[in-house]
Structure formats: structure tokens, C-alpha cells
Design a protein around this motif. Structure first.
Motif, PDB file in Angstrom:
ATOM      1  N   LEU A  83     -27.546   5.575  36.333  1.00  6.14           N
ATOM      2  CA  LEU A  83     -26.343   5.328  35.535  1.00  6.14           C
ATOM      3  C   LEU A  83     -25.514   4.279  36.268  1.00  6.14           C
ATOM      4  CD1 LEU A  83     -25.235   9.052  34.963  1.00  6.14           C
ATOM      5  CD2 LEU A  83     -26.514   7.624  33.375  1.00  6.14           C
ATOM      6  N   CYS A  98     -20.067   2.125  30.440  1.00  2.08           N
ATOM      7  CA  CYS A  98     -21.187   2.772  31.118  1.00  2.08           C
ATOM      8  C   CYS A  98     -22.527   2.547  30.434  1.00  2.08           C
ATOM      9  CB  CYS A  98     -20.909   4.247  31.357  1.00  2.08           C
ATOM     10  SG  CYS A  98     -20.719   5.243  29.899  1.00  2.08           S
ATOM     11  N   LYS A 100     -26.791   3.797  30.718  1.00  2.00           N
ATOM     12  CA  LYS A 100     -27.843   4.681  31.214  1.00  2.00           C
ATOM     13  C   LYS A 100     -29.152   3.928  31.096  1.00  2.00           C
ATOM     14  CE  LYS A 100     -29.678   9.130  29.826  1.00  2.00           C
ATOM     15  NZ  LYS A 100     -30.300   8.962  28.583  1.00  2.00           N
ATOM     16  N   PHE A 116     -19.950  11.232  32.740  1.00  2.13           N
ATOM     17  CA  PHE A 116     -20.943  10.934  31.717  1.00  2.13           C
ATOM     18  C   PHE A 116     -20.693  11.724  30.424  1.00  2.13           C
ATOM     19  CE2 PHE A 116     -25.146  11.477  29.776  1.00  2.13           C
ATOM     20  CZ  PHE A 116     -25.564  10.154  29.722  1.00  2.13           C
TER      21      PHE A 116
END
Length: 131
Positions: A83, A98, A100, A116
Motif C-alpha cells: 500500500l 492511496c 493498493k 485503509f
């Protein structure tokens, strides 16, 4: 150390540079897992010494690849899955953009104090037209 602040476009452009590094990390991790399994099956001491040195080298390499991501301005928030967050400024406050490792591009964001699980779709920000 001063953290780099990204807008969405710059974060996505930087992600293009980060994705191949993440692929390399995952390849080296697979190689490390194979070496680890061989090490535990191996009976020859010389071969075990070689495998041990190889595993240490792979570990060092993986670590340096993570540092490359950080040098580009990404903040590592998880390693399995990988991440990466990018600091951004939105509505007079800092937020995290963000990503992933299995996502095509940056599609989520969250507040600095959220992790998250607090991820929200980027479309919310785009709809407010504040980029």
C-alpha cells in the motif's frame, strides 16, 4: 525531512514509476520464498551457506526497492499487499491519496488519521471539483 505534497495528476504520474518497482519487489519476494524453502530442504552445508547469503542479498534488494518508492515521494503504508499513500492538500487540510498494488491507478483517498478502512472514492473529490 520535508514530505512531498502531490495533486492527483502528479500522484498518478509518480505511480507509473512506482508500479514497476512494486512488480520487482514481488518477483524478488517470490525468489526469496523459493530460496527459503530450498534452504530448509537442503542438507549440504555449503549449499545452505550459499542460499543464506542469497536470501540476505534478496532482503537487502527488496529493502532498497522500498526506499526507491519513498524517494519518489510515496509513503509505504503496508507491505503485504503493498500500500502506497501520497500526501495531498484538499480543502485546507492534508489528506492521503492511496493505492493498493492490485489497483490500476489511484482511485481512493482518506483522512490523515484514517487508515485503509477509511478509504473513499476519488470521485467524491472530483465531483466537488476542487482539484
Amino acid at each position: 525531512m520535508q514530505m512531498k505534497v502531490f495533486d492527483l495528476d502528479t500522484a498518478r504520474e509518480t505511480l507509473v514509476l512506482i508500479k514497476p518497482i512494486v512488480e520487482e519487489i514481488n518477483l524478488k519476494r517470490m525468489e526469496l520464498t523459493e530460496a527459503y524453502e530450498k534452504f530448509h530442504e537442503e542438507e549440504d552445508e555449503l549449499e545452505k551457506m550459499y542460499l543464506e547469503a542469497h536470501m540476505k542479498e534478496l532482503d537487502r534488494l527488496i529493502d532498497s526497492l522500498f526506499r526507491k518508492i519513498e524517494a519518489l515521494g510515496g509513503v509505504i503504508k503496508g507491505v503485504d499487499p503493498i500500500l502506497v499513500d501520497f500526501l495531498s492538500f484538499y480543502k485546507n487540510r492534508y489528506i492521503w491519496l492511496c493505492w493498493k498494488e492490485d489497483e490500476e491507478t489511484i482511485m481512493y483517498w482518506h483522512e490523515l488519521n484514517e487508515g485503509f478502512v477509511g478509504r473513499k472514492p476519488i470521485s467524491i473529490l472530483e465531483e466537488e471539483n476542487l482539484w
